[in-house]
Design a protein around this motif. Structure first.
Motif, PDB file in Angstrom:
ATOM      1  N   ALA A   1       9.875  11.954   6.484  1.00  0.00           N
ATOM      2  CA  ALA A   1      10.604  12.217   5.234  1.00  0.00           C
ATOM      3  C   ALA A   1      10.160  11.274   4.124  1.00  0.00           C
ATOM      4  O   ALA A   1       9.822  10.113   4.368  1.00  0.00           O
ATOM      5  CB  ALA A   1      12.108  12.051   5.485  1.00  0.00           C
ATOM      6  N   ASN A   2      10.137  11.792   2.904  1.00  0.00           N
ATOM      7  CA  ASN A   2       9.844  11.006   1.690  1.00  0.00           C
ATOM      8  C   ASN A   2       8.429  10.449   1.638  1.00  0.00           C
ATOM      9  O   ASN A   2       8.171   9.453   0.970  1.00  0.00           O
ATOM     10  CB  ASN A   2      10.847   9.844   1.547  1.00  0.00           C
ATOM     11  CG  ASN A   2      12.281  10.333   1.510  1.00  0.00           C
ATOM     12  OD1 ASN A   2      12.596  11.273   0.783  1.00  0.00           O
ATOM     13  ND2 ASN A   2      13.138   9.722   2.308  1.00  0.00           N
ATOM     14  N   THR A   3       7.490  11.085   2.345  1.00  0.00           N
ATOM     15  CA  THR A   3       6.087  10.671   2.243  1.00  0.00           C
ATOM     16  C   THR A   3       5.303  11.729   1.462  1.00  0.00           C
ATOM     17  O   THR A   3       5.605  12.925   1.519  1.00  0.00           O
ATOM     18  CB  THR A   3       5.443  10.495   3.627  1.00  0.00           C
ATOM     19  OG1 THR A   3       5.598  11.702   4.382  1.00  0.00           O
ATOM     20  CG2 THR A   3       6.078   9.341   4.391  1.00  0.00           C
ATOM     21  N   ALA A   4       4.268  11.271   0.759  1.00  0.00           N
ATOM     22  CA  ALA A   4       3.472  12.169  -0.091  1.00  0.00           C
ATOM     23  C   ALA A   4       2.714  13.209   0.718  1.00  0.00           C
ATOM     24  O   ALA A   4       2.380  14.285   0.204  1.00  0.00           O
ATOM     25  CB  ALA A   4       2.491  11.339  -0.925  1.00  0.00           C
TER      26      ALA A   4
ATOM     27  N   TYR B   1       0.838  -1.188   0.000  1.00  0.00           N
ATOM     28  CA  TYR B   1       0.000   0.000   0.000  1.00  0.00           C
ATOM     29  C   TYR B   1       0.885   1.254   0.000  1.00  0.00           C
ATOM     30  O   TYR B   1       2.050   1.195   0.379  1.00  0.00           O
ATOM     31  CB  TYR B   1      -0.918   0.003   1.221  1.00  0.00           C
ATOM     32  CG  TYR B   1      -2.079  -0.972   1.142  1.00  0.00           C
ATOM     33  CD1 TYR B   1      -2.150  -1.939   0.128  1.00  0.00           C
ATOM     34  CD2 TYR B   1      -3.111  -0.936   2.066  1.00  0.00           C
ATOM     35  CE1 TYR B   1      -3.217  -2.831   0.063  1.00  0.00           C
ATOM     36  CE2 TYR B   1      -4.182  -1.815   2.009  1.00  0.00           C
ATOM     37  CZ  TYR B   1      -4.232  -2.765   1.006  1.00  0.00           C
ATOM     38  OH  TYR B   1      -5.285  -3.639   0.940  1.00  0.00           O
ATOM     39  N   THR B   2       0.308   2.360  -0.418  1.00  0.00           N
ATOM     40  CA  THR B   2       1.083   3.607  -0.504  1.00  0.00           C
ATOM     41  C   THR B   2       0.372   4.725   0.259  1.00  0.00           C
ATOM     42  O   THR B   2       0.177   5.822  -0.270  1.00  0.00           O
ATOM     43  CB  THR B   2       1.278   4.017  -1.976  1.00  0.00           C
ATOM     44  OG1 THR B   2      -0.021   4.093  -2.604  1.00  0.00           O
ATOM     45  CG2 THR B   2       2.155   3.041  -2.723  1.00  0.00           C
ATOM     46  N   CYS B   3      -0.023   4.454   1.500  1.00  0.00           N
ATOM     47  CA  CYS B   3      -0.672   5.493   2.300  1.00  0.00           C
ATOM     48  C   CYS B   3       0.270   6.697   2.395  1.00  0.00           C
ATOM     49  O   CYS B   3       1.471   6.537   2.606  1.00  0.00           O
ATOM     50  CB  CYS B   3      -0.998   4.963   3.687  1.00  0.00           C
ATOM     51  SG  CYS B   3      -2.155   3.566   3.659  1.00  0.00           S
ATOM     52  N   SER B   4      -0.283   7.881   2.239  1.00  0.00           N
ATOM     53  CA  SER B   4       0.555   9.065   2.049  1.00  0.00           C
ATOM     54  C   SER B   4       1.310   9.489   3.308  1.00  0.00           C
ATOM     55  O   SER B   4       2.237  10.292   3.229  1.00  0.00           O
ATOM     56  CB  SER B   4      -0.299  10.231   1.534  1.00  0.00           C
ATOM     57  OG  SER B   4      -1.320  10.554   2.455  1.00  0.00           O
TER      58      SER B   4
END
Length: 424
Positions: free
Chosen positions: A341-344, A156-159
């Motif tokens: 860091a590095n999260t949408a 998953y890519t939860c922001s």
């Protein structure tokens, strides 16, 4: 005969980390190490880190300083999520000798064999895309119950989340291997197994993270229900979109799976859920809760919720509050959003001021307290089975009912690791 080298562990974060720390301890004991308590002096200290919040990073630094004051000649090893995400940052902490990323932590005996105090900090890490393979692990601190890891990683890519960057792609053990581990645990006297993973409901992807779903979490639950010796299972945490009606129905009809779910919500606002890149809407969450309560009226339901996410205005927070207030759930775990860091999520505006985040956290914690009190009041006078744990604290012992109400009572040796009928 040479004295055994000694090792002590400290775990930050989730139940999955606790199960992996136990596995690392068994690996080093097999390699000839003797385990010590963390407050004792040891030759090697291993800190298994989390990096879900900034506090975990700070706590890691504080622990290293404590060890250095107490035992400056000891080796210090840092592993876990923080070690995978920021190995160079950790290597700058004075006193750290070895940083082990996700692919290397279970090779700790080999790394320690070639490590000398005083050398420059050694970093053993790789890009998370290269991490594959599944390492079985379970906690053994108490015979009563153990956390058994059956799944790792997340696709998953939860922001808001760094876990996929720290643990890699979703991958699982095989059902056959989980069953074998469950039988071993039963033979060792364990009465309750808590199934753990990063994204537990995604169970079924092979150890290399391939996309084959030849086995599902439902298949696993079905198979475990038939294992002799284990009297209780719990599902540690499962995404609402992966908690199928079949799984709920199986738990409702099982004598071994406890009437207790922990289901992350994160927000009661569909707009915020979309910004978070969650894979469901609040309506689906409400449906799951309604079905659970319909089939298991006494079931305990825990909820994870994040406050202060970017874009959460007063109206969105009120939506979350009202949604949770109306929901038939038993307790809340409230997290204050922190920038990672590095999260949408870093690109989402407006940012919620810290003091407002803290106010919202307090508001939901108060709601959670009322929910918990109300649930326990509804259970008053009912008889449930309690599994009592083995340790005595100030002459008291504690255990949990099947539906996760904590019971404290004066210590009685004959109740240790036994199921006792209890009038709440």
């Amino acid at each position: 005969m040479a004295e055994k080298r000694t090792v002590a562990f400290h775990t930050l974060g989730c139940k999955l980390n606790f199960s992996e720390t136990s596995a690392l301890g068994r690996l080093l004991e097999q390699d000839g190490f003797e385990k010590k308590e963390f407050e004792d002096t040891a030759d090697v200290y291993v800190i298994n880190t989390c990096s879900v919040t900034d506090n975990a990073d700070k706590e890691c630094r504080q622990l290293v300083r404590r060890i250095q004051r107490r035992s400056p000649e000891s080796m210090i090893v840092i592993t876990g999520c923080y070690a995978q995400l920021k190995p160079k940052e950790i290597a700058q902490i004075p006193g750290v000798d070895l940083v082990l990323g996700a692919a290397e932590k279970f090779n700790i005996p080999e790394h320690l064999a070639s490590l000398t105090k005083g050398d420059s900090t050694k970093i053993c890490s790789c890009d998370i895309e290269e991490v594959s393979g599944f390492n079985s692990s379970w906690s053994v601190n108490d015979r009563t119950r153990t956390f058994l890891k059956v799944q790792d990683g997340c696709d998953y890519t939860c922001s808001f989340c760094t876990i996929p960057m720290a643990r890699g792609k979703s991958r699982s053990d095989s059902i056959a291997n989980v069953l074998e581990n469950a039988r071993k645990l039963a033979d060792s006297g364990v009465k309750e197994i808590v199934l753990t993973g990063v994204n537990l409901g995604d169970f079924g992807k092979g150890p290399d993270g391939n996309k084959r779903h030849e086995e599902s979490f439902y298949d696993l639950v079905q198979a475990l229900d038939l294992v002799d010796g284990i009297q209780r299972y719990r599902i540690s945490s499962i995404e609402p979109n992966l908690l199928t009606k079949d799984i709920i129905s199986l738990v409702a009809n099982s004598r071994k799976f406890m009437p207790h779910f922990h289901i992350p919500l994160q927000s009661g606002s569909n707009r915020i859920l979309s910004l978070m890149r969650r894979r469901y809407k609040r309506e689906l969450y409400a449906e799951r809760v309604e079905l659970i309560k319909q089939l298991m009226p006494d079931c305990s339901i825990g909820v994870d919720v994040i406050v202060g996410f970017p874009g959460e205005d007063d109206a969105s927070f009120q939506e979350t509050f009202d949604f949770l207030h109306a929901l038939d759930v038993s307790y809340l775990h409230v997290f204050t959003y922190s920038e990672r860091a590095n999260t949408a999520a870093l690109d989402i505006k407006p940012i919620v001021p810290i003091h407002i985040r803290n106010e919202r956290n307090k508001t939901l914690r108060n709601l959670g307290y009322m929910k918990q009190q109300y649930f326990q009041q509804l259970q008053a006078g009912k008889t449930r089975k309690v599994l009592f744990e083995g340790h005595s604290k100030n002459g008291m012992m504690e255990g949990y009912t099947d539906n996760y109400i904590r019971i404290n009572t004066p210590f009685r040796a004959e109740w240790v690791n036994e199921l006792v009928e209890w009038s709440i």
